[in-house]
Scaffold this motif. Structure first.
Motif, mmCIF file in Angstrom:
data_model
loop_
_atom_site.group_PDB
_atom_site.id
_atom_site.type_symbol
_atom_site.label_atom_id
_atom_site.label_comp_id
_atom_site.label_asym_id
_atom_site.label_seq_id
_atom_site.Cartn_x
_atom_site.Cartn_y
_atom_site.Cartn_z
ATOM 1 N N GLU A 268 0.713 2.116 -12.982
ATOM 2 C CA GLU A 268 -0.211 2.892 -12.163
ATOM 3 C C GLU A 268 -1.654 2.436 -12.387
ATOM 4 N N ILE A 269 -1.976 2.056 -13.600
ATOM 5 C CA ILE A 269 -3.318 1.532 -13.864
ATOM 6 C C ILE A 269 -3.539 0.245 -13.083
ATOM 7 N N ILE A 270 -2.548 -0.643 -13.100
ATOM 8 C CA ILE A 270 -2.670 -1.897 -12.354
ATOM 9 C C ILE A 270 -2.740 -1.616 -10.862
ATOM 10 N N ARG A 271 -1.999 -0.617 -10.370
ATOM 11 C CA ARG A 271 -2.068 -0.274 -8.939
ATOM 12 C C ARG A 271 -3.477 0.173 -8.573
ATOM 13 N N LYS A 272 -4.074 1.022 -9.400
ATOM 14 C CA LYS A 272 -5.425 1.498 -9.112
ATOM 15 C C LYS A 272 -6.441 0.366 -9.225
ATOM 16 N N LYS B 167 -1.975 0.918 3.435
ATOM 17 C CA LYS B 167 -0.895 1.738 3.987
ATOM 18 C C LYS B 167 0.259 1.870 3.005
ATOM 19 N N LYS B 168 0.428 0.880 2.148
ATOM 20 C CA LYS B 168 1.489 0.912 1.138
ATOM 21 C C LYS B 168 1.034 1.599 -0.145
ATOM 22 N N GLY B 169 -0.181 2.119 -0.125
ATOM 23 C CA GLY B 169 -0.697 2.761 -1.331
ATOM 24 C C GLY B 169 -0.984 1.772 -2.438
ATOM 25 N N TYR B 170 -1.192 0.525 -2.062
ATOM 26 C CA TYR B 170 -1.495 -0.557 -3.002
ATOM 27 C C TYR B 170 -0.385 -0.776 -4.028
ATOM 28 N N LYS B 171 0.831 -0.426 -3.627
ATOM 29 C CA LYS B 171 1.981 -0.697 -4.487
ATOM 30 C C LYS B 171 2.629 -2.003 -4.047
ATOM 31 N N ILE B 172 3.109 -2.756 -5.017
ATOM 32 C CA ILE B 172 3.872 -3.965 -4.728
ATOM 33 C C ILE B 172 5.339 -3.608 -4.894
ATOM 34 N N SER B 173 6.098 -3.740 -3.832
ATOM 35 C CA SER B 173 7.494 -3.325 -3.870
ATOM 36 C C SER B 173 8.313 -4.249 -4.764
ATOM 37 N N ARG B 174 9.460 -3.751 -5.161
ATOM 38 C CA ARG B 174 10.370 -4.556 -5.970
ATOM 39 C C ARG B 174 10.790 -5.813 -5.214
ATOM 40 N N ALA B 175 11.004 -5.659 -3.905
ATOM 41 C CA ALA B 175 11.392 -6.811 -3.093
ATOM 42 C C ALA B 175 10.294 -7.871 -3.064
ATOM 43 N N GLU B 176 9.039 -7.422 -2.978
ATOM 44 C CA GLU B 176 7.922 -8.374 -2.984
ATOM 45 C C GLU B 176 7.843 -9.112 -4.315
ATOM 46 N N ARG B 177 8.027 -8.376 -5.407
ATOM 47 C CA ARG B 177 8.012 -9.023 -6.714
ATOM 48 C C ARG B 177 9.154 -10.018 -6.834
ATOM 49 N N PHE B 178 10.306 -9.632 -6.301
ATOM 50 C CA PHE B 178 11.468 -10.517 -6.353
ATOM 51 C C PHE B 178 11.207 -11.799 -5.561
#
Length: 306
Positions: free
Chosen positions: A206-210, A239-250
Motif C-alpha cells: 500500500e505504501i508503494i501504491r501511494k 481509474k485502477k486506483g494506482y494498483k498493479i494487477s497480478r496479471a500485469e506483474r506476471f
C-alpha cells in the motif's frame, strides 16, 4: 582553492540526495554498466550503515537517495559481522578494526567513494582504458523526511520519463519504481520508510501504491524540464486506483519467455548474436532488449532465414 565543506549530520541518521556524473562524452553507461553499478551499490549498502531509499541510473549520471546512520549506531557485533562479510570469516577482527571501520562505514563520502572507485576499475578493465571515469566531485544535499523526501524520490524516479526513455517509471529497471515492480524489491534493497505519517500505512504494497500515485500525478505536471507523463497513462492508472494487477506483474516477468529467440544475461545474448547475426534478415545491431520484470535477463528476437 579549497573545497567547500560537505554538509553532514554526524549526530543522527540523515538522508542525502547524491548525484554523480561521468567525465566521458555521450552516454557511457549502457545496460551492462547500469547493471554492474546497481550491483556495486547493492553490495556496499550491505557493508555500510545505510538504507537505500531510491535511485536512478542514467546514461551519463546517477542519483541515489540514502539514509546514513552515525557512528553511534555501529555497535561491535554489527561491525564485526560486516567485516566478515567484506573480508571473510577467517580474517581476524580486532580493536583497531572496530575503531577504523565503525567510522568508515558510517561516512557518506567513503560510501560513495567506494562505489565510484569500484565501478571505475570495472569500467576501465571492461573497455580496456585508463584514466578517470567520473567527473566532478559528487553532489549531495540533506533531505528532510516526509513530503520533501517523497518529492525528491519522485524527481529521481521521473528521470527516465523526462529523458523520453520510457512512458512509465516501472518500465525502467534502473530506477526505484522499476526495481520495486520488476523484481519485487529483490534482496530488500530499497527501504520504504519515507517518513510519510500522513499515509498511515504499514503494508509495504500500500505504501508503494501511494508512492506510485504520487509519482504519476507529479510526472503529469509540466515543470518545464523535459517530457511529462502521458495524461492517458496517468488517467488509466488513476481509474485502477494506482494498483498493479497480478496479471500485469506476471506479464512483466513472463512475456519474453514465449517471444524470444535467445534469452539470458546480456553478455550471453551478445555472444550468440555475434555468432548468428548473419542469419538475420535485418542488419540492425540492436536486437536484444531487457526482459521486463526479471533482473539481469535479456531477450533477442526470433531469427529468420536470410
Amino acid at each position: 582553492m579549497p573545497r567547500n565543506a560537505r554538509f553532514t549530520l554526524p549526530d543522527r541518521p540523515a538522508i542525502y540526495h547524491i548525484i554523480s556524473r561521468t567525465a566521458l562524452p555521450g552516454f557511457p553507461l549502457g545496460d551492462i554498466e547500469k547493471d554492474k553499478l546497481l550491483d556495486i551499490i547493492r553490495y556496499f549498502s550491505n557493508i555500510y550503515f545505510v538504507d537505500i531509499l531510491g535511485f536512478s541510473i542514467m546514461g551519463n549520471h546517477w542519483h541515489l537517495a540514502v539514509k546514513v546512520y552515525p557512528h553511534e549506531y555501529a555497535d561491535r557485533d554489527e561491525v564485526k559481522e560486516r567485516f566478515a562479510r567484506r573480508y571473510g570469516e577467517d580474517v581476524h577482527f580486532g580493536d583497531q578494526d572496530m575503531e577504523k571501520f565503525s567510522k568508515k562505514w558510517t561516512d557518506l563520502s567513503e560510501f560513495v567513494r567506494e562505489i565510484k572507485q569500484t565501478f571505475s576499475r570495472y569500467y576501465n578493465k571492461r573497455h580496456n582504458r585508463r584514466g578517470f571515469f567520473w567527473g566532478e566531485r559528487f553532489k549531495s544535499m540533506i533531505v528532510q523526511e516526509g513530503h520533501t523526501l517523497v518529492n525528491m524520490l519522485a524527481y529521481i524516479d521521473l528521470n527516465p520519463i523526462r529523458a523520453g526513455i520510457v512512458k512509465k517509471p516501472e518500465d525502467y529497471r534502473w530506477c526505484s519504481l522499476g526495481y520495486h515492480t520488476q523484481t519485487g524489491n529483490r534482496d530488500n534493497l530499497l527501504s520504504i520508510d519515507f517518513g510519510m505519517k500522513e499515509w498511515n500505512e504499514f503494508d509495504p504494497k500500500e505504501i508503494i501504491r501511494k508512492y506510485r500515485q504520487f509519482v504519476y500525478e507529479t510526472g503529469a505536471v509540466d515543470a518545464g524540464k523535459g517530457k511529462v507523463m502521458d495524461k492517458k497513462i496517468v488517467e488509466k492508472a488513476r481509474k485502477k486506483g494506482y494498483k498493479i494487477s497480478r496479471a500485469e506483474r506476471f506479464r512483466y516477468r513472463c512475456r519474453y519467455f514465449t517471444d524470444s529467440g535467445v534469452i539470458g544475461g546480456k553478455d550471453f545474448v551478445q555472444e550468440v548474436f555475434d555468432q548468428v547475426k548473419h542469419l538475420l534478415r535485418s542488419k540492425d545491431e540492436r536486437k536484444f532488449t531487457p526482459v521486463g520484470g526479471v533482473e539481469g535477463l535479456y531477450s533477442m528476437k526470433r531469427l529468420g532465414s536470410s
